[in-house]
Design a protein around this motif. Structure first.
Motif, PDB file in Angstrom:
ATOM      1  N   LEU A 225     -26.318 -23.522  73.054  1.00 20.06           N
ATOM      2  CA  LEU A 225     -25.698 -24.050  71.842  1.00 20.06           C
ATOM      3  C   LEU A 225     -24.377 -23.341  71.564  1.00 20.06           C
ATOM      4  O   LEU A 225     -23.361 -23.981  71.281  1.00 20.06           O
ATOM      5  N   LYS A 226     -24.382 -22.037  71.682  1.00 22.69           N
ATOM      6  CA  LYS A 226     -23.155 -21.259  71.465  1.00 22.69           C
ATOM      7  C   LYS A 226     -22.059 -21.700  72.429  1.00 22.69           C
ATOM      8  O   LYS A 226     -20.904 -21.875  72.032  1.00 22.69           O
ATOM      9  N   SER A 227     -22.411 -21.909  73.671  1.00 26.99           N
ATOM     10  CA  SER A 227     -21.450 -22.333  74.685  1.00 26.99           C
ATOM     11  C   SER A 227     -20.886 -23.721  74.385  1.00 26.99           C
ATOM     12  O   SER A 227     -19.685 -23.956  74.485  1.00 26.99           O
ATOM     13  N   LEU A 228     -21.755 -24.652  74.006  1.00 30.28           N
ATOM     14  CA  LEU A 228     -21.296 -26.007  73.674  1.00 30.28           C
ATOM     15  C   LEU A 228     -20.371 -25.999  72.467  1.00 30.28           C
ATOM     16  O   LEU A 228     -19.324 -26.661  72.465  1.00 30.28           O
ATOM     17  N   LEU A 229     -20.739 -25.246  71.436  1.00 29.26           N
ATOM     18  CA  LEU A 229     -19.902 -25.194  70.245  1.00 29.26           C
ATOM     19  C   LEU A 229     -18.552 -24.545  70.539  1.00 29.26           C
ATOM     20  O   LEU A 229     -17.518 -24.980  70.016  1.00 29.26           O
ATOM     21  N   ALA A 230     -18.539 -23.539  71.396  1.00 27.84           N
ATOM     22  CA  ALA A 230     -17.272 -22.920  71.785  1.00 27.84           C
ATOM     23  C   ALA A 230     -16.390 -23.915  72.528  1.00 27.84           C
ATOM     24  O   ALA A 230     -15.170 -23.980  72.301  1.00 27.84           O
ATOM     25  N   GLU A 231     -16.990 -24.715  73.397  1.00 25.26           N
ATOM     26  CA  GLU A 231     -16.242 -25.736  74.137  1.00 25.26           C
ATOM     27  C   GLU A 231     -15.670 -26.786  73.191  1.00 25.26           C
ATOM     28  O   GLU A 231     -14.523 -27.200  73.330  1.00 25.26           O
ATOM     29  N   ILE A 232     -16.450 -27.192  72.220  1.00 25.23           N
ATOM     30  CA  ILE A 232     -15.980 -28.180  71.244  1.00 25.23           C
ATOM     31  C   ILE A 232     -14.841 -27.595  70.416  1.00 25.23           C
ATOM     32  O   ILE A 232     -13.803 -28.240  70.224  1.00 25.23           O
ATOM     33  N   ARG A 233     -15.006 -26.369  69.928  1.00 26.66           N
ATOM     34  CA  ARG A 233     -13.946 -25.728  69.142  1.00 26.66           C
ATOM     35  C   ARG A 233     -12.680 -25.563  69.967  1.00 26.66           C
ATOM     36  O   ARG A 233     -11.584 -25.778  69.477  1.00 26.66           O
ATOM     37  N   GLN A 234     -12.829 -25.186  71.221  1.00 35.18           N
ATOM     38  CA  GLN A 234     -11.666 -25.014  72.097  1.00 35.18           C
ATOM     39  C   GLN A 234     -10.911 -26.332  72.245  1.00 35.18           C
ATOM     40  O   GLN A 234      -9.695 -26.351  72.281  1.00 35.18           O
ATOM     41  N   GLY A 235     -11.629 -27.431  72.294  1.00 35.46           N
ATOM     42  CA  GLY A 235     -10.997 -28.740  72.381  1.00 35.46           C
ATOM     43  C   GLY A 235     -10.165 -29.070  71.156  1.00 35.46           C
ATOM     44  O   GLY A 235      -9.206 -29.825  71.236  1.00 35.46           O
ATOM     45  N   GLN A 236     -10.523 -28.489  70.024  1.00 36.84           N
ATOM     46  CA  GLN A 236      -9.758 -28.727  68.801  1.00 36.84           C
ATOM     47  C   GLN A 236      -8.389 -28.070  68.863  1.00 36.84           C
ATOM     48  O   GLN A 236      -7.427 -28.571  68.306  1.00 36.84           O
ATOM     49  N   TYR A 237      -8.276 -26.965  69.565  1.00 34.52           N
ATOM     50  CA  TYR A 237      -7.000 -26.266  69.647  1.00 34.52           C
ATOM     51  C   TYR A 237      -6.000 -27.028  70.494  1.00 34.52           C
ATOM     52  O   TYR A 237      -4.820 -26.936  70.281  1.00 34.52           O
ATOM     53  N   GLY A 238      -6.477 -27.804  71.462  1.00 33.13           N
ATOM     54  CA  GLY A 238      -5.575 -28.555  72.317  1.00 33.13           C
ATOM     55  C   GLY A 238      -5.459 -30.009  71.900  1.00 33.13           C
ATOM     56  O   GLY A 238      -4.856 -30.809  72.597  1.00 33.13           O
ATOM     57  N   ALA A 239      -6.007 -30.372  70.756  1.00 34.76           N
ATOM     58  CA  ALA A 239      -6.082 -31.769  70.362  1.00 34.76           C
ATOM     59  C   ALA A 239      -4.750 -32.349  69.906  1.00 34.76           C
ATOM     60  O   ALA A 239      -4.518 -33.527  70.036  1.00 34.76           O
ATOM     61  N   ALA A 240      -3.873 -31.534  69.380  1.00 36.63           N
ATOM     62  CA  ALA A 240      -2.604 -32.053  68.870  1.00 36.63           C
ATOM     63  C   ALA A 240      -1.492 -31.054  69.185  1.00 36.63           C
ATOM     64  O   ALA A 240      -1.749 -29.868  69.351  1.00 36.63           O
TER      65      ALA A 240
END
Length: 123
Positions: free
Chosen positions: A82-97
């Protein structure tokens, strides 16, 4: 829509899905990761309930906690996933725009590099 839950999510997973969709802008790939994270959150809640029920029946003076060891190990693995998945999702937010330009003149590393170059040229 944020309230359209993936099939099979329980209360905790639905809450996580709804809250995450409200605050994050997710790509289709990140939605898949979020769905799995929500399923893991539900699974962790179930494991916790089983552990609590079984630990209430365990004699504290007994050394045999074998029945709980497997559940505890699975719970740790699910927590790490779960921690790994949430980190991946959060990381995607930094490159989103693209990065926003600071009205004060700063625009990140490239701006800092340009300012350093100007200072060096002035010296």
């Amino acid at each position: 829509m944020a309230s359209d839950f993936p099939t099979g999510l329980r209360e905790r997973g639905q809450s996580m899905w709804r809250d995450s969709r409200a605050i994050w802008s997710l790509t289709p790939a990140h939605l898949v990761l979020l769905e799995e994270a929500c399923r893991i959150a539900d699974r962790l809640e179930l494991l916790d309930a089983i552990l609590r029920a079984q630990s209430a029946e365990v004699d504290p003076s007994s050394v045999d906690f074998g029945a709980l060891a497997g559940l505890l190990a699975e719970s740790r693995q699910q927590s790490a996933a779960l921690k790994s998945l949430l980190a991946e999702i959060r990381q995607g937010q930094y490159g989103a725009a693209p990065a926003k330009v600071d009205p004060a003149g700063g625009a990140g590393v490239s701006d800092l590099t340009a300012r350093i170059a100007r200072k060096q040229a002035e010296s």
